[in-house]
Design an enzyme around this catalytic site. Structure first.
Site, PDB file in Angstrom:
ATOM      1  N   ILE A 174     -15.409 -73.146   1.162  1.00 41.07           N
ATOM      2  CA  ILE A 174     -16.147 -74.347   1.569  1.00 41.07           C
ATOM      3  C   ILE A 174     -15.273 -75.567   1.268  1.00 41.07           C
ATOM      4  CG2 ILE A 174     -18.382 -75.477   1.524  1.00 41.07           C
ATOM      5  CD1 ILE A 174     -18.450 -72.475   2.256  1.00 41.07           C
ATOM      6  N   HIS A 175     -14.288 -75.763   2.128  1.00 41.91           N
ATOM      7  CA  HIS A 175     -13.240 -76.751   1.881  1.00 41.91           C
ATOM      8  C   HIS A 175     -13.795 -78.158   1.634  1.00 41.91           C
ATOM      9  CE1 HIS A 175     -10.340 -73.739   3.214  1.00 41.91           C
ATOM     10  NE2 HIS A 175     -11.097 -73.541   4.280  1.00 41.91           N
TER      11      HIS A 175
END
Length: 312
Positions: free
Chosen positions: A239-240
């Site tokens: 989940i950048h």
């Protein structure tokens, strides 16, 4: 408590959607505007997705529509393979929403900074075209920016090419302008974001967390469909875009170091690479590069935001 004024520049996108959940539900942030850029999907979709998400959670926030294409190159369409052609395919939120009168993203950033008595943090979590255009058109307002906290780049390997991370590769010329702007920069690149994975065995637990948790679970499930094609490097989707949001909420949640960062715009095999000077031969340290995050702390913040949005 004084809230921290921010502008989020994004291209929703599955992980942008989760980053927005974290930001929208956090009471330490004052989201003055959300601006959109073409990136994961075309601009028409990123703009509409931002409106859909804010509408779904009952948030009245000014939303700007920005750059449809990079400064020089054609738009890279690889993000649509990851995020679906709509950006939020398979996520059950209304498609038919009342669209606000369209506002230019660059002018919205300008007006927010001019109106603000405090410095404002810019949080671009997509390609940097809007930020570069703003800095070039209104250089006199740079002094009103607290810092620019970027999701983008990589000190080591890329994810779009062997050298480049997607957001930087999507418009490396804009990224170079931003890194050379003289504004304080924090780079949350793949070195830290690839490590922040949400495991599929936890998805069901989010479904028990009300309306917002169901939204989160649906995003994660669809995002994980892509990550299953990447082999065993990832146990769950990375989940950048949550990492830079988490950093702004609580800078102690991440660790980094100041380096000089250049952006390669000419290389045949290295276009879009963020070249981090680990040898420190360049004394001009223009960015804090993040490498580690306190994942327990970030998950706590995320769940607090989910609960807060449920109560809206």
């Amino acid at each position: 408590m004084n809230k921290k004024p921010i502008i989020i520049d994004c291209d929703p996108g599955y992980d942008d959607a989760l980053a927005l959940v974290l930001a929208l539900g956090n009471d330490t942030l004052d989201i003055r505007a959300i601006t959109t850029v073409a990136g994961n999907v075309p601009l028409a979709r990123t703009y509409k997705n931002a409106v859909r998400i804010c509408s779904y959670f009952g948030k009245e926030i000014r939303i700007g529509c920005g750059a449809e294409n990079p400064l020089i190159r054609e738009r890279d369409t690889g993000g649509e393979k990851v995020h679906s052609p709509s950006g939020l395919g398979g996520v059950n939120i209304p498609e038919d929403v009342e669209m606000p009168e369209k506002v230019n993203a660059i002018e919205l950033i300008r007006s927010v900074l001019e109106e603000s008595e405090d410095k404002v943090t810019l949080l671009p979590i997509g390609p940097l075209t809007n930020i570069a255009l703003f800095l070039s058109q209104y250089p006199e307002l740079k002094e009103k920016i607290e810092e620019i906290v970027i999701m983008g780049g990589a000190a080591r390997e890329g994810n779009c090419t062997a050298s480049a991370e997607f957001n930087i590769y999507a418009d490396a010329e804009s990224a170079r302008m931003v890194f050379e702007s003289g504004v304080p920069i924090v780079m949350a690149g793949l070195d830290v974001t690839n490590k922040f994975q949400i495991l599929p065995e936890t998805f069901a637990s989010y479904r028990k967390m009300g309306k917002t948790g169901i939204f989160v679970a649906e995003v994660l499930e669809r995002y994980y469909d892509f990550y299953q094609t990447l082999g065993d490097k990832f146990n769950g989707p990375a989940i950048h875009d949550m990492i830079p949001i988490a950093y702004v909420i609580d800078p102690t949640s991440c660790e980094g170091k100041a380096y000089h960062v250049d952006v390669e715009c000419r290389g045949e095999f290295t276009y879009g690479r963020t070249v981090v000077d680990f040898g420190e031969m360049n004394p001009d340290k223009n960015a804090i590069v993040l490498f580690e995050s306190d994942q327990k702390r970030i998950f706590e913040m995320f769940e607090e935001s989910i609960e807060a949005l449920n109560q809206e």
